[in-house]
Design a protein around this motif. Structure first.
Motif, short mmCIF file in Angstrom:
data_model
loop_
_atom_site.label_atom_id
_atom_site.label_comp_id
_atom_site.label_asym_id
_atom_site.label_seq_id
_atom_site.Cartn_x
_atom_site.Cartn_y
_atom_site.Cartn_z
N ASP A 1 0.85 -1.18 0.00
CA ASP A 1 0.00 0.00 0.00
C ASP A 1 0.89 1.23 0.00
OD1 ASP A 1 -1.94 1.92 0.29
OD2 ASP A 1 -2.49 1.36 2.33
N GLY A 2 0.90 1.94 -1.12
CA GLY A 2 1.74 3.14 -1.24
C GLY A 2 1.31 4.28 -0.35
N ASP A 3 0.07 4.25 0.14
CA ASP A 3 -0.40 5.33 1.01
C ASP A 3 -0.05 5.09 2.47
OD1 ASP A 3 -1.47 6.76 -1.09
OD2 ASP A 3 -3.46 5.87 -0.89
N SER A 4 0.36 3.89 2.81
CA SER A 4 0.71 3.57 4.19
C SER A 4 2.17 3.93 4.45
CB SER A 4 0.50 2.07 4.43
OG SER A 4 0.85 1.74 5.74
N CYS A 5 2.47 4.25 5.70
CA CYS A 5 3.84 4.65 6.06
C CYS A 5 4.56 3.59 6.88
CB CYS A 5 3.81 5.94 6.87
SG CYS A 5 3.04 7.30 6.00
N THR A 6 3.87 2.52 7.25
CA THR A 6 4.48 1.51 8.10
C THR A 6 4.39 0.13 7.48
OG1 THR A 6 2.40 1.37 9.28
CG2 THR A 6 4.13 2.65 10.32
N ASN A 7 5.29 -0.74 7.91
CA ASN A 7 5.26 -2.15 7.53
C ASN A 7 4.67 -2.90 8.71
OD1 ASN A 7 6.57 -1.62 5.08
ND2 ASN A 7 8.56 -1.69 6.09
N VAL A 8 3.66 -3.72 8.45
CA VAL A 8 2.92 -4.37 9.51
C VAL A 8 2.79 -5.86 9.21
CG1 VAL A 8 0.73 -4.40 10.75
CG2 VAL A 8 1.60 -2.25 9.88
N ALA A 9 2.97 -6.68 10.25
CA ALA A 9 2.75 -8.12 10.16
C ALA A 9 1.63 -8.48 11.13
CB ALA A 9 4.01 -8.88 10.51
N SER A 10 0.81 -9.44 10.73
CA SER A 10 -0.29 -9.84 11.61
C SER A 10 0.23 -10.73 12.73
CB SER A 10 -1.37 -10.56 10.81
OG SER A 10 -0.93 -11.84 10.44
N THR A 11 -0.43 -10.64 13.87
CA THR A 11 -0.05 -11.50 14.99
C THR A 11 -0.24 -12.97 14.61
OG1 THR A 11 -2.28 -11.22 15.88
CG2 THR A 11 -0.55 -9.84 16.81
N ARG A 12 -1.21 -13.25 13.75
CA ARG A 12 -1.48 -14.64 13.33
C ARG A 12 -0.28 -15.25 12.61
NH1 ARG A 12 -6.63 -15.63 9.92
NH2 ARG A 12 -7.55 -15.70 11.96
N VAL A 13 0.32 -14.53 11.66
CA VAL A 13 1.45 -15.09 10.91
C VAL A 13 2.67 -15.23 11.81
CG1 VAL A 13 2.49 -12.98 9.93
CG2 VAL A 13 2.57 -15.08 8.65
N VAL A 14 2.85 -14.30 12.74
CA VAL A 14 3.99 -14.38 13.66
C VAL A 14 3.86 -15.61 14.56
CG1 VAL A 14 5.16 -13.22 15.58
CG2 VAL A 14 4.42 -11.90 13.60
N GLU A 15 2.64 -15.85 15.06
CA GLU A 15 2.41 -17.01 15.94
C GLU A 15 2.49 -18.32 15.17
OE1 GLU A 15 -1.37 -16.14 17.68
OE2 GLU A 15 -0.56 -14.53 18.93
N LYS A 16 1.82 -18.39 14.01
CA LYS A 16 1.78 -19.65 13.24
C LYS A 16 3.16 -20.08 12.75
CE LYS A 16 -2.70 -20.50 12.97
NZ LYS A 16 -3.35 -21.72 13.34
N LEU A 17 3.99 -19.11 12.37
CA LEU A 17 5.32 -19.44 11.86
C LEU A 17 6.40 -19.39 12.94
CD1 LEU A 17 5.20 -17.55 8.44
CD2 LEU A 17 4.65 -19.94 8.91
N SER A 18 5.99 -19.09 14.17
CA SER A 18 6.91 -19.01 15.32
C SER A 18 8.10 -18.10 15.01
CB SER A 18 7.41 -20.41 15.71
OG SER A 18 6.34 -21.24 16.04
N LEU A 19 7.79 -16.91 14.51
CA LEU A 19 8.84 -15.95 14.17
C LEU A 19 9.32 -15.25 15.44
CD1 LEU A 19 7.21 -14.39 10.98
CD2 LEU A 19 9.00 -16.12 11.07
N PRO A 20 10.62 -15.06 15.59
CA PRO A 20 11.13 -14.37 16.79
C PRO A 20 10.81 -12.88 16.74
CG PRO A 20 12.93 -14.91 15.29
CD PRO A 20 11.69 -15.52 14.71
N THR A 21 10.34 -12.36 17.87
CA THR A 21 9.96 -10.95 17.94
C THR A 21 11.00 -10.17 18.74
OG1 THR A 21 8.63 -11.28 19.93
CG2 THR A 21 7.52 -11.52 17.81
N ILE A 22 10.99 -8.86 18.54
CA ILE A 22 11.85 -7.96 19.31
C ILE A 22 10.98 -6.83 19.85
CG2 ILE A 22 13.98 -8.48 18.08
CD1 ILE A 22 13.54 -6.00 16.37
N ASN B 1 3.88 -2.76 20.49
CA ASN B 1 5.13 -2.73 21.24
C ASN B 1 6.11 -3.83 20.83
OD1 ASN B 1 3.79 -4.87 22.30
ND2 ASN B 1 3.62 -4.04 24.38
N LYS B 2 5.79 -4.56 19.75
CA LYS B 2 6.69 -5.62 19.27
C LYS B 2 6.88 -5.49 17.76
CE LYS B 2 6.01 -9.00 22.82
NZ LYS B 2 5.90 -10.40 23.14
N GLN B 3 8.03 -5.98 17.31
CA GLN B 3 8.36 -6.00 15.89
C GLN B 3 8.91 -7.38 15.52
OE1 GLN B 3 11.10 -2.59 15.80
NE2 GLN B 3 9.64 -1.56 14.47
N VAL B 4 8.91 -7.65 14.20
CA VAL B 4 9.43 -8.91 13.70
C VAL B 4 10.21 -8.64 12.42
CG1 VAL B 4 7.32 -9.45 12.43
CG2 VAL B 4 8.84 -11.30 13.11
#
Length: 152
Positions: A78-99, A119-122
């Motif tokens: 989305d060119g109008d958005s200013c942030t990169n966002v990941a859903s909590t679902r994909v982070v949990e399902k793929l067991s991605l490490p958060t910071i 308050n978290k990023q991936v």
């Protein structure tokens, strides 16, 4: 007109066939039809009627799919958005490490329940075909897509 071995032969064909080659068997009339590959998509596109260009199209989002840790995920750019966002679902399902987020903030537009604390990023490594990239995303509970990429 007559039928010979399941093949319809007109009178003209039957007269000429007496003097030339014998009629073909039905197996010789088989037509090869593609059953997979790009050709099917090309045929579909050739059958569509082109629409005039819409000036508002440049504001639309781009939706595609990508691979994250060899799992198929949805991705919106989305060119109008200013942030990169990941859903909590994909982070949990793929067991991605958060910071921890360096600058936590609150969002209200994502939920009717009130403000959401981001308050978290991936760090996500993704691939779209041969293109591979790595992007740092804020983690939010969203249902629209797995990853939403904004303008850098």
């Amino acid at each position: 007109m007559m039928i010979h071995d399941g093949v319809v032969i007109s009178e003209h064909d039957s007269d000429s066939s007496r003097h030339s080659t014998p009629p073909r068997s039905p197996s010789e009339y088989k037509c090869e039809v593609p059953c997979e590959g790009d050709l099917l998509m090309i045929r579909r596109m050739l059958g569509t009627i082109p629409k005039p260009l819409d000036d508002t199209q440049k504001e639309n989002i781009f939706h595609t799919r990508c691979l994250i840790t060899n799992k198929l995920c949805s991705l919106i750019i989305d060119g109008d958005s200013c942030t990169n966002v990941a859903s909590t679902r994909v982070v949990e399902k793929l067991s991605l490490p958060t910071i921890s987020h360096t600058k936590p903030y609150k969002l209200q537009w994502l939920s009717t329940k009130g403000e959401i604390m981001v308050n978290k990023q991936v760090l996500i490594n993704f691939a779209i075909g041969k293109y591979k990239d790595e992007v740092l995303c804020d983690i939010v509970p969203m249902e629209a897509t797995h990853v939403l990429l904004g303008r850098p």
